[in-house]
Scaffold this active site. Structure first.
Site, PDB file in Angstrom:
ATOM      1  N   HIS A 267       0.875  -1.187   0.000  1.00 34.70           N
ATOM      2  CA  HIS A 267       0.000   0.000   0.000  1.00 34.70           C
ATOM      3  C   HIS A 267       0.909   1.233   0.000  1.00 34.70           C
ATOM      4  CE1 HIS A 267      -3.474   2.384   0.591  1.00 34.70           C
ATOM      5  NE2 HIS A 267      -3.814   2.076   1.824  1.00 34.70           N
ATOM      6  N   HIS A 306      -2.514  -2.402  -9.759  1.00 31.99           N
ATOM      7  CA  HIS A 306      -3.477  -1.776  -8.859  1.00 31.99           C
ATOM      8  C   HIS A 306      -4.735  -2.613  -8.846  1.00 31.99           C
ATOM      9  CE1 HIS A 306      -5.867   1.342  -6.917  1.00 31.99           C
ATOM     10  NE2 HIS A 306      -4.715   1.844  -6.553  1.00 31.99           N
ATOM     11  N   ASP A 362       2.866   5.294  -6.949  1.00 30.15           N
ATOM     12  CA  ASP A 362       4.108   5.149  -6.183  1.00 30.15           C
ATOM     13  C   ASP A 362       5.346   4.976  -7.050  1.00 30.15           C
ATOM     14  OD1 ASP A 362       3.042   5.301  -3.567  1.00 30.15           O
ATOM     15  OD2 ASP A 362       2.167   3.325  -3.864  1.00 30.15           O
TER      16      ASP A 362
HETATM   17  N1  CMC Z   1       4.598  -7.210 -10.283  1.00 28.38           N
HETATM   18  C1  CMC Z   1       4.477  -8.430 -10.854  1.00 28.38           C
HETATM   19  N2  CMC Z   1       3.308  -9.085 -10.943  1.00 28.38           N
HETATM   20  C2  CMC Z   1       2.224  -8.500 -10.416  1.00 28.38           C
HETATM   21  C3  CMC Z   1       2.269  -7.232  -9.809  1.00 28.38           C
HETATM   22  C4  CMC Z   1       3.517  -6.576  -9.766  1.00 28.38           C
HETATM   23  N3  CMC Z   1       3.639  -5.373  -9.221  1.00 28.38           N
HETATM   24  N4  CMC Z   1       1.043  -6.894  -9.394  1.00 28.38           N
HETATM   25  C5  CMC Z   1       0.241  -7.910  -9.709  1.00 28.38           C
HETATM   26  N5  CMC Z   1       0.955  -8.873 -10.331  1.00 28.38           N
HETATM   27  C6  CMC Z   1       0.430 -10.120 -10.905  1.00 28.38           C
HETATM   28  C7  CMC Z   1       0.114 -11.145  -9.812  1.00 28.38           C
HETATM   29  O1  CMC Z   1       1.223 -11.976  -9.553  1.00 28.38           O
HETATM   30  C8  CMC Z   1      -1.040 -11.880 -10.431  1.00 28.38           C
HETATM   31  O2  CMC Z   1      -0.539 -12.748 -11.406  1.00 28.38           O
HETATM   32  P1  CMC Z   1      -1.242 -14.200 -11.609  1.00 28.38           P
HETATM   33  O3  CMC Z   1      -2.623 -13.888 -12.087  1.00 28.38           O
HETATM   34  O4  CMC Z   1      -0.372 -14.881 -12.600  1.00 28.38           O
HETATM   35  O5  CMC Z   1      -1.226 -14.862 -10.256  1.00 28.38           O
HETATM   36  C9  CMC Z   1      -1.816 -10.779 -11.179  1.00 28.38           C
HETATM   37  O6  CMC Z   1      -0.819  -9.794 -11.520  1.00 28.38           O
HETATM   38  C10 CMC Z   1      -2.929 -10.143 -10.357  1.00 28.38           C
HETATM   39  O7  CMC Z   1      -2.335  -9.675  -9.152  1.00 28.38           O
HETATM   40  P2  CMC Z   1      -3.104  -9.614  -7.763  1.00 28.38           P
HETATM   41  O8  CMC Z   1      -2.092  -9.743  -6.676  1.00 28.38           O
HETATM   42  O9  CMC Z   1      -4.254 -10.579  -7.766  1.00 28.38           O
HETATM   43  O10 CMC Z   1      -3.678  -8.151  -7.808  1.00 28.38           O
HETATM   44  P3  CMC Z   1      -4.248  -7.360  -6.588  1.00 28.38           P
HETATM   45  O11 CMC Z   1      -5.346  -6.497  -7.110  1.00 28.38           O
HETATM   46  O12 CMC Z   1      -4.572  -8.260  -5.454  1.00 28.38           O
HETATM   47  O13 CMC Z   1      -3.005  -6.479  -6.113  1.00 28.38           O
HETATM   48  C11 CMC Z   1      -1.480  -4.736  -5.814  1.00 28.38           C
HETATM   49  C12 CMC Z   1      -2.865  -5.132  -6.318  1.00 28.38           C
HETATM   50  C13 CMC Z   1      -1.327  -3.220  -5.878  1.00 28.38           C
HETATM   51  C14 CMC Z   1      -1.336  -5.157  -4.331  1.00 28.38           C
HETATM   52  C15 CMC Z   1      -0.402  -5.442  -6.673  1.00 28.38           C
HETATM   53  O14 CMC Z   1      -0.520  -5.037  -8.014  1.00 28.38           O
HETATM   54  C16 CMC Z   1       1.014  -5.202  -6.148  1.00 28.38           C
HETATM   55  O15 CMC Z   1       1.474  -5.936  -5.273  1.00 28.38           O
HETATM   56  N6  CMC Z   1       1.723  -4.153  -6.683  1.00 28.38           N
HETATM   57  C17 CMC Z   1       3.031  -3.807  -6.185  1.00 28.38           C
HETATM   58  C18 CMC Z   1       2.877  -2.987  -4.923  1.00 28.38           C
HETATM   59  C19 CMC Z   1       2.438  -1.575  -5.232  1.00 28.38           C
HETATM   60  O16 CMC Z   1       2.941  -0.910  -6.121  1.00 28.38           O
HETATM   61  N7  CMC Z   1       1.461  -1.090  -4.425  1.00 28.38           N
HETATM   62  C20 CMC Z   1       0.957   0.274  -4.531  1.00 28.38           C
HETATM   63  C21 CMC Z   1      -0.456   0.334  -4.947  1.00 28.38           C
HETATM   64  S1  CMC Z   1      -0.950   1.998  -5.444  1.00 28.38           S
HETATM   65  C22 CMC Z   1      -0.821   2.950  -4.026  1.00 28.38           C
HETATM   66  C23 CMC Z   1      -1.881   2.647  -3.052  1.00 28.38           C
HETATM   67  O17 CMC Z   1      -2.994   3.156  -3.201  1.00 28.38           O
HETATM   68  O18 CMC Z   1      -1.591   1.913  -2.102  1.00 28.38           O
END
Ligand code: CMC
Length: 428
Positions: A267, A306, A362
């Protein structure tokens, strides 16, 4: 005619008409679906709330597919261009842009409440020299509840108004004190003749000069970054603010919990994680190998992806523009080249394209903060300052919503069935 969803229960052959409103069915309407009358009724299972609306809100609108973000109906691009953080926080908190008289009053009120009780210094003195400033920030916000016991009167409109002003006004002072503590410099008192962001820079960076003069480009850049971070509807920390607040605790305690949720690397801690990632990559030549590693499941590309945005995060577009302005003053952040190369490669790669992973807010904000002289550990704190406005607005909306109650999700129990206690000497 009212829209309904017809559900046929194949176990009984019974049909149910479930009302559909705002593209949503009410989970409680499923309760009537039972095989026998004393059965609990049908529940929905939604770990991580990926498809569940938990409130009706008038504050922030996001269209993740189109990359749209609006506060109270105003597009983020227009606010970033024409507004300032104090005005935007008024908009988020009170629902409308202020008139000149209202703005004057709001500015006066926030400015009047920037000072901290002297005992906060004693509290902060207890932290080690290398404490993470976010840990200090969270603790200090929680401590404010002991300074303002009147904050417990959460259903008193005037008390809520006063705590709101105190919180918006004092979080920059707490953040600046935490920063000065870790760098071992004396705390700087607020300068009430400066703008919200200008005064924050003053409390952070003032040395021996009689009056600190913020650089206008950096002051404006920080202010725009604050506008971009002010609210983001039902994310993890806002959900924490609403959830904790639903127990009717005071807003300082609830906000400390929200800030703790923000601290995590998925986050608001992501901006810190991005900088650490770029530093670890070290050079543009290492980018392809890093991307390969991420695709292989070893780590994530921080600052990408996201839950809601499935296209470019509109805040990231604005931040990229601000970065250019800031770098003209500070010189380019050497990590920028790596970030640009990482973005270029990721946006062409099928792994990221097929999962609709784009840079989020970010990805570039940390580069700006670092160029402005902030240590990486301050990044989540810089996120928490403006988000305070959003958290309070969401908390107040929750409290005044007659449909809301204490937050209490259900579970599907998958543990042991009933079994009898076994004496310790009889256990295998
Ligand atoms: N790098 C590589 N792969 C990713 C990433 C990433 N940053 N984000 C998602 N994926 C992949 C994930 O492995 C999954 O792949 P598969 O379907 O093969 O298992 C797919 O994309 C869907 O990911 P998810 O984890 O189900 O997506 P989510 O909606 O639960 O997670 C997130 C959203 C923001 C937590 C995630 O994208 C992430 O961990 N990003 C990196 C951390 C980050 O930059 N966070 C800041 C968010 S914006 C600021 C805020 O408001 O907090």
């Amino acid at each position: 005619m009212a829209e309904t969803l017809t559900v046929t229960d194949n176990r009984t052959g019974k049909k149910y008409e479930i009302p559909v409103q705002d593209g949503t069915i009410r989970a409680m309407d499923l309760r009537q679906i039972k095989v026998v009358p004393d059965e609990f009724g049908l529940m929905t299972y939604d770990p991580a709330f990926t498809n569940t609306a938990a409130c009706r809100s008038r504050i922030t609108y996001i269209d993740g597919d189109k990359g749209i973000l609006m506060y109270r109906g105003y597009p983020i691009e227009q606010l970033a261009e024409h507004s300032d953080f104090l005005e935007t926080s008024y908009l988020i908190l009170r629902g409308e842009l202020p008139t000149s008289a209202q703005m004057e009053q709001w500015t006066h009120e926030v400015t009047f409440h920037t000072m901290l009780h002297e005992n906060i210094k004693t509290l902060l003195q207890g932290f080690r020299y290398d404490s993470h400033p976010m840990g200090m920030f969270i603790s200090a916000v929680a401590a404010l509840s002991t300074f303002y016991p009147d904050a417990k009167n959460i259903f008193d409109v005037e008390s809520r108004r006063l705590q709101t002003i105190r919180l918006v006004a004092k979080v920059p002072s707490l953040a600046a004190y935490a920063f000065r503590h870790i760098i071992g410099r004396p705390y700087v008192l607020p300068d009430n003749d400066l703008s919200f962001s200008g005064n924050f820079l003053n409390m952070l960076f003032k040395m021996t000069e009689p009056r600190y003069k913020p650089h206008p480009v950096l002051e404006r850049a920080l202010d725009v970054l604050f506008i971009l971070h002010a609210d983001h509807e039902q994310n993890c920390s806002t959900h924490a603010m609403r959830g904790i607040g639903s127990s009717h605790v005071d807003p300082y305690s609830a906000l400390a919990g929200a800030a703790a949720a923000l601290y995590g690397p998925l986050h608001g801690g992501a901006n810190e994680a991005v900088l650490r990632m770029l530093t670890e990559i070290g050079s543009t030549d290492h980018v392809p190998a890093f991307v390969k590693r991420v695709k292989g499941g070893d780590g994530r590309l921080m600052g990408f992806g996201h839950r809601v945005y499935k296209s470019y995060d509109p805040r990231a577009t604005i931040i990229k523009r601000i970065a250019d302005l800031v770098f003209e003053v500070t010189g380019k952040n050497p990590l920028l080249k790596i970030a640009l190369e990482l973005e270029r490669i990721a946006l062409e790669d099928d792994y990221f394209v097929s999962r609709r992973l784009y840079p989020n807010v970010d990805f570039y904000s940390g580069l700006i903060y670092q160029a402005m002289g902030f240590p990486v550990s301050m990044f989540p704190v810089l996120f928490a300052i403006p988000r305070t406005a959003g958290w309070i607005a969401q908390w107040e909306e929750m409290l005044t919503d007659p449909e809301q109650k204490i937050a209490r999700p259900r579970q599907i129990y998958i543990g042991s069935a009933k079994r009898d206690y076994v004496a310790r000497d009889k256990r295998k």
